[in-house]
Design an enzyme around this catalytic site. Structure first.
Site, PDB file in Angstrom:
ATOM      1  N   ASP B  91       0.865  -1.181   0.000  1.00 12.95           N
ATOM      2  CA  ASP B  91       0.000   0.000   0.000  1.00 12.95           C
ATOM      3  C   ASP B  91       0.899   1.228   0.000  1.00 12.95           C
ATOM      4  O   ASP B  91       1.242   1.793   1.041  1.00 12.95           O
ATOM      5  CB  ASP B  91      -0.926  -0.025   1.214  1.00 12.95           C
ATOM      6  CG  ASP B  91      -2.021   1.027   1.100  1.00 12.95           C
ATOM      7  OD1 ASP B  91      -2.079   1.726   0.070  1.00 12.95           O
ATOM      8  OD2 ASP B  91      -2.817   1.140   2.048  1.00 12.95           O
ATOM      9  N   ALA B  92       1.308   1.598  -1.194  1.00 13.05           N
ATOM     10  CA  ALA B  92       2.354   2.602  -1.384  1.00 13.05           C
ATOM     11  C   ALA B  92       1.833   3.843  -2.099  1.00 13.05           C
ATOM     12  O   ALA B  92       2.463   4.888  -2.088  1.00 13.05           O
ATOM     13  CB  ALA B  92       3.497   1.995  -2.188  1.00 13.05           C
ATOM     14  N   LYS B  93       0.693   3.728  -2.751  1.00 11.07           N
ATOM     15  CA  LYS B  93       0.029   4.855  -3.423  1.00 11.07           C
ATOM     16  C   LYS B  93       0.997   5.640  -4.303  1.00 11.07           C
ATOM     17  O   LYS B  93       1.056   6.853  -4.265  1.00 11.07           O
ATOM     18  CB  LYS B  93      -0.668   5.738  -2.385  1.00 11.07           C
ATOM     19  CG  LYS B  93      -1.746   4.942  -1.604  1.00 11.07           C
ATOM     20  CD  LYS B  93      -2.571   5.810  -0.678  1.00 11.07           C
ATOM     21  CE  LYS B  93      -3.709   5.043  -0.055  1.00 11.07           C
ATOM     22  NZ  LYS B  93      -3.333   4.007   0.920  1.00 11.07           N
ATOM     23  N   ARG B  94       1.726   4.907  -5.135  1.00 12.01           N
ATOM     24  CA  ARG B  94       2.686   5.540  -6.029  1.00 12.01           C
ATOM     25  C   ARG B  94       2.022   5.965  -7.334  1.00 12.01           C
ATOM     26  O   ARG B  94       0.908   5.536  -7.657  1.00 12.01           O
ATOM     27  CB  ARG B  94       3.843   4.577  -6.330  1.00 12.01           C
ATOM     28  CG  ARG B  94       4.652   4.125  -5.107  1.00 12.01           C
ATOM     29  CD  ARG B  94       5.309   5.273  -4.380  1.00 12.01           C
ATOM     30  NE  ARG B  94       6.410   4.815  -3.534  1.00 12.01           N
ATOM     31  CZ  ARG B  94       6.340   4.553  -2.225  1.00 12.01           C
ATOM     32  NH1 ARG B  94       5.212   4.723  -1.577  1.00 12.01           N
ATOM     33  NH2 ARG B  94       7.424   4.150  -1.561  1.00 12.01           N
TER      34      ARG B  94
END
Lengths: 268, 268
Positions: B91-94
């Site tokens: 869950d890095a939302k890159r």
């Protein structure tokens, strides 16, 4: 670094150049690969060769993250090596719910000591505000980006305005020109004059000059304000100007070209 | 992991529970702090206690990044420790311009070996597509998030639809239900039935149950499809259920409660 110091640095150096250290292990000169940390060795040489010509270095975290833990070691060495009087940008495009964004802010401002970090606005106010509570630190919020994909959502109309205008206008109300900047792509120069009317005082971080084809002259004419208000970034065009043992000197030549052009615009 | 395997796992375990390893050094039981890697020790105990009850683990990178390089070491140990039959989410939302997003995809899919990564859509098509070219890997694109800030932009109207609808509808056309999922917050249950009409086949990753207050029952009624199509995440409610030497057993009790409730819905 606070706004007054940044503006003074720009005036002193006659430059608003930001150099992007998008350092790719596959693109750096081969003679560096036998060193213990080739990415840091490359960055160190680029910094040594250009540190009097620019006012900021931007580290795009993707290029370091993909190397795993040793990539973060290269990133940490690099940010620690950048002279303290130069503005540092973690181009990380982070953003999450409030309690999580607070950890990202801590990561880049405290753990690594950057002056600023780029922030993705899609999740709204509580995703941006945690980046605004640090003294002399900056959130650089994505406004209108330099890539083709900016058409898909950013350039769609929301009510009477473009989404990027709504994002910038709304987000600006959460902070101040002393703790917030916006990303505005150089490839979007035709829109910049209108953006400047809506956002008169904030600094814009402008990627897209160089490899992406944006015009420094045009972005300057349309985007400069009374405090200059621009940090224009070049990454690949500078750092990969050469690819042999003279790569750092080659990078300096290109950086100096940008700085000289900027000095001309600052005199007007 | 491919879609068929994921659906089978859900059927076998009678669970669509994802456990979020949002592990904060300041919140874990004190007796772990003397160990060499307290965050990994905590995660290992949680995984050992819950690995038969859930189908996915979600690692929110912010909690690891803020610890600097040792945080990435904890993250790497954790993802390597998760049993291979369980779906893993970074869950890095890159999200960045195309050539940079490609490095983020490489980071999470190849360097760390995750099955999936969360992706921020603001920068459009070329920021999302690089995550779609990996066999049996998934981009999980932010649609309608669980936080209050989702009102600021996601819930604004673009033409005749909400921005989150446009984002999901448009983004869905770039991939398939076999390589893309969407984040849809459990706190947004009233909107989920309408979203399911527009996006009938994709899996939704649903955060917001537990500490954020979303209802598992409601999100299930409105969001389930013929392949279940839901991964419902709980983070704090599970991992911080207890705070002493029995913390892992306490976490299991809460996880089992969710799994049992899910088993009931799957029987219908």
């Amino acid at each position: 670094m606070n706004r007054q110091e940044l503006v003074q640095l720009i005036r002193d150096r006659q430059s608003y150049l930001c150099i992007g250290l998008d350092t790719d292990i596959h693109k750096i000169p081969k003679h560096l690969l036998s060193l213990p940390d080739p990415i840091f060795a490359f960055n160190k040489a680029i910094i040594d060769a250009t540190k009097d010509l620019c006012v900021a270095y931007k580290i795009n975290t993707a290029f370091y993250e993909c190397q795993g833990i040793r990539g973060w070691e290269s990133l940490q060495r690099t940010v620690e090596y950048i002279p303290k009087e130069i503005f540092t940008i973690a181009d990380a495009k982070r953003g999450d719910i409030g309690n999580t964004s607070a950890y990202y802010a801590k990561t880049f401002f405290e753990t690594y000591g950057f002056d600023s970090v780029t922030v993705a606005p899609y999740m709204g106010r509580d995703s941006v505000e945690p980046f605004l509570g640090f003294s002399e630190k900056w959130a650089i919020v994505l406004g209108l980006t330099s890539n083709a994909g900016s058409q898909d959502f950013q350039q769609q109309k929301v009510g009477g305005e473009f989404l990027y205008e709504k994002v910038m206008r709304t987000t600006a109300s959460w902070g101040t020109p002393d703790n917030m900047m916006f990303v505005v792509g150089a490839t979007q120069a035709s829109a910049v004059a209108d953006i400047r009317k809506v956002i008169p005082n904030h600094f814009f971080l402008v990627p897209g000059v160089g490899a992406q084809g944006g015009s420094l002259k045009e972005i300057t004419e349309k985007g400069m304000n009374q405090d200059v208000g621009l940090l224009v970034n070049a990454s690949r065009a500078v750092i990969y100007a050469g690819n042999d043992e003279r790569f750092a000197e080659d990078a300096r030549v290109v950086a100096e070209g940008y700085q000289q052009e900027m000095a001309g615009y600052l005199l007007k």
